[in-house]
Scaffold this motif. Sequence first.
Motif, short mmCIF file in Angstrom:
data_model
loop_
_atom_site.label_atom_id
_atom_site.label_comp_id
_atom_site.label_asym_id
_atom_site.label_seq_id
_atom_site.Cartn_x
_atom_site.Cartn_y
_atom_site.Cartn_z
N PHE A 40 0.85 -1.19 0.00
CA PHE A 40 0.00 0.00 0.00
C PHE A 40 0.88 1.25 0.00
O PHE A 40 1.80 1.34 0.81
CB PHE A 40 -0.88 0.03 1.26
CG PHE A 40 -1.79 -1.15 1.39
CD1 PHE A 40 -2.90 -1.27 0.56
CD2 PHE A 40 -1.57 -2.14 2.34
CE1 PHE A 40 -3.76 -2.36 0.69
CE2 PHE A 40 -2.42 -3.22 2.48
CZ PHE A 40 -3.53 -3.33 1.65
N VAL A 42 3.79 0.45 2.43
CA VAL A 42 3.60 -0.53 3.50
C VAL A 42 3.61 -1.88 2.80
O VAL A 42 2.70 -2.19 2.04
CB VAL A 42 2.23 -0.35 4.20
CG1 VAL A 42 2.05 -1.41 5.29
CG2 VAL A 42 2.08 1.04 4.76
N ALA A 77 2.65 -4.91 3.13
CA ALA A 77 1.78 -5.72 3.99
C ALA A 77 1.95 -7.21 3.72
O ALA A 77 2.01 -8.02 4.62
CB ALA A 77 0.32 -5.31 3.79
N GLU A 95 1.49 -12.75 14.50
CA GLU A 95 1.05 -11.62 15.32
C GLU A 95 0.26 -10.62 14.48
O GLU A 95 0.42 -10.57 13.26
CB GLU A 95 2.27 -10.89 15.89
CG GLU A 95 3.03 -11.66 16.94
CD GLU A 95 4.39 -11.00 17.20
OE1 GLU A 95 4.57 -10.44 18.28
OE2 GLU A 95 5.25 -11.03 16.30
N SER A 96 -0.48 -9.81 15.19
CA SER A 96 -1.23 -8.76 14.54
C SER A 96 -0.32 -7.90 13.65
O SER A 96 0.80 -7.56 14.05
CB SER A 96 -1.87 -7.90 15.65
OG SER A 96 -2.45 -6.78 15.09
N GLY A 97 -0.78 -7.59 12.46
CA GLY A 97 -0.01 -6.72 11.56
C GLY A 97 0.93 -7.47 10.62
O GLY A 97 1.61 -6.84 9.82
N CYS A 98 0.97 -8.80 10.68
CA CYS A 98 1.94 -9.52 9.85
C CYS A 98 1.43 -9.76 8.43
O CYS A 98 2.16 -10.29 7.60
CB CYS A 98 2.36 -10.82 10.51
SG CYS A 98 1.07 -12.06 10.56
N GLY A 99 0.17 -9.40 8.15
CA GLY A 99 -0.31 -9.49 6.77
C GLY A 99 -1.33 -10.60 6.51
O GLY A 99 -1.64 -10.89 5.35
N LYS A 100 -1.88 -11.18 7.56
CA LYS A 100 -2.83 -12.29 7.38
C LYS A 100 -4.11 -11.83 6.67
O LYS A 100 -4.52 -12.43 5.66
CB LYS A 100 -3.19 -12.91 8.74
CG LYS A 100 -1.99 -13.36 9.56
CD LYS A 100 -2.40 -13.97 10.89
CE LYS A 100 -3.11 -13.03 11.85
NZ LYS A 100 -2.29 -11.95 12.40
N THR A 101 -4.70 -10.77 7.20
CA THR A 101 -5.96 -10.29 6.61
C THR A 101 -5.75 -9.80 5.18
O THR A 101 -6.56 -10.07 4.29
CB THR A 101 -6.56 -9.16 7.48
OG1 THR A 101 -6.90 -9.71 8.76
CG2 THR A 101 -7.81 -8.57 6.85
N THR A 102 -4.64 -9.13 4.95
CA THR A 102 -4.38 -8.63 3.60
C THR A 102 -4.22 -9.79 2.62
O THR A 102 -4.70 -9.72 1.49
CB THR A 102 -3.12 -7.72 3.59
OG1 THR A 102 -3.30 -6.70 4.58
CG2 THR A 102 -2.91 -7.08 2.23
N ALA A 129 6.28 -2.16 8.68
CA ALA A 129 6.23 -2.82 7.38
C ALA A 129 6.63 -1.86 6.26
O ALA A 129 6.65 -2.22 5.09
CB ALA A 129 4.83 -3.39 7.14
N1 LIG Z 1 -5.60 -0.50 3.35
C1 LIG Z 1 -4.42 -0.40 3.94
N2 LIG Z 1 -3.63 0.68 3.72
C2 LIG Z 1 -2.41 0.79 4.30
N3 LIG Z 1 -1.89 -0.12 5.14
C3 LIG Z 1 -2.62 -1.22 5.39
C4 LIG Z 1 -3.91 -1.42 4.82
N4 LIG Z 1 -4.40 -2.61 5.25
C5 LIG Z 1 -3.45 -3.13 6.06
N5 LIG Z 1 -2.37 -2.30 6.15
C6 LIG Z 1 -1.12 -2.54 6.90
O1 LIG Z 1 -0.60 -3.76 6.41
C7 LIG Z 1 -0.01 -4.52 7.46
C8 LIG Z 1 -0.68 -5.88 7.53
O2 LIG Z 1 -2.02 -5.73 8.00
P1 LIG Z 1 -3.03 -6.93 8.13
O3 LIG Z 1 -3.04 -7.69 6.86
O4 LIG Z 1 -4.32 -6.39 8.60
O5 LIG Z 1 -2.36 -7.83 9.27
P2 LIG Z 1 -2.99 -8.94 10.23
O6 LIG Z 1 -4.32 -9.37 9.67
O7 LIG Z 1 -1.98 -10.03 10.24
O8 LIG Z 1 -3.13 -8.30 11.56
C9 LIG Z 1 -0.15 -3.67 8.71
O9 LIG Z 1 1.05 -2.96 8.86
C10 LIG Z 1 -1.31 -2.77 8.39
O10 LIG Z 1 -1.22 -1.56 9.10
#
Ligand SMILES: Nc1ncnc2c1ncn2[C@@H]1O[C@H](COP(=O)(O)OP(=O)(O)O)[C@@H](O)[C@H]1O
Length: 355
Positions: free
Chosen positions: A13, A30, A32, A51-58, A308
């Motif tokens: 991103f 970022v 991600a 851990e939170s923020g490692c990119g799972k949801t993305t 990130a």
């Molecule tokens: N739409 C977005 N724009 C910018 N940064 C993002 C966005 N979505 C997620 N991030 C960043 O990408 C990284 C991974 O996020 P995320 O996939 O939500 O991790 P997780 O699900 O493992 O907690 C984080 O640093 C988060 O802040």
Amino acid sequence: MEVLKVQGLKVWFPVRKGLLDVLLGRQEFVRAVDGVSFNVSRGETFCLVGESGCGKTTTARAIMMLIDRGDVRGGKVLFKPREEVLSEIKKLQPSAIVDSGYVDVLATRGQANKLIRREIQLIFQDPFGSINPRMRVYDVVEEPLIIHGIGSREEREEAVAKALEAVKLSASDFMYRFPHQLSGGQRQRVAIARTLVLNPSLLLADEPVSMLDVSIRAEILQVLDELKKTRGMSVIFITHDIALARYICDRIGVMYLGKIVEIARADEIVENPKHPYTKALISAVPDVVPENRKVLRNVPIKGEVPSAVRIPVGCRFRPRCVAFDENPGIQEKCRKEEPGLLRVGEEHYSACWLN
Ligand SMILES: Nc1ncnc2c1ncn2[C@@H]1O[C@H](COP(=O)(O)OP(=O)(O)O)[C@@H](O)[C@H]1O
Ligand SMILES: [Mg+2]
């Protein structure tokens, strides 16, 4: 046979630019998801842990095509839909079909894209946010069928009743209730029924129980497990909890800062972790540390997860790695070269120069 192949996926991103960045022509990202690869077999439950923020949801959002295509900076998501869907896509968009019946998901457009969206479904973390509070349970579960133009009114009615039954909600009791009349666990089950009604081949569950009370977690996990068994569905289960992952998954991929750093069968990764990060994760959950592996207790980890935006050069785990400090011989390599996933055992891969 693999139902999904994620190959070198990158989602970056852009960071909003300040005036100075604009003047200097700088653009930061970022990172991600920064080169993620894994496969999921038919009927398998694969876990992404980290851990939170490692990119799972993305990662999940990219597979679901919920990320702006422009932010996908590399890699492919290949998916094998059921036969009838595949032949439909062959007609609609032949160019999206790649070798031996896989669809290049991120290349699909229009109707072909819509068909893939039927085959891959996502359950969110938040059972409250993912359901429209003004709709009755019946309408919530029926809606995807209407969106995809599936079935007559009677057929839809039957499908809704079946889906509610599959998540152990009695249709006659729940059909006409509103979401606020349900408990958190019931709401999450309605959310699951809503995805099931489309009979997907692949279900992505993004921390589906982390917002629920412990007492109802088991109930939801049991529902998911039964679905997997009775429908032969493949599941990607996302969690920060490696103990939970071991309990419900066939294989686990451990993510750190946008990458999978270790991947193996669930028991193997917990009993015989190779990557220093996995060791630290496991040692933080005393319950999962096997009795005979005292060496795994209190494996330290240094500092915080780096941003990130500024991912360390060489091995991205190096600044937090205690093993790095203890092995002067390898330090030069860890500093300079990023380790890929190296084979360390049967179906077991770890991204560490020390393995
Ligand atoms: N739409 C977005 N724009 C910018 N940064 C993002 C966005 N979505 C997620 N991030 C960043 O990408 C990284 C991974 O996020 P995320 O996939 O939500 O991790 P997780 O699900 O493992 O907690 C984080 O640093 C988060 O802040
Ligand atoms: Mg997340």
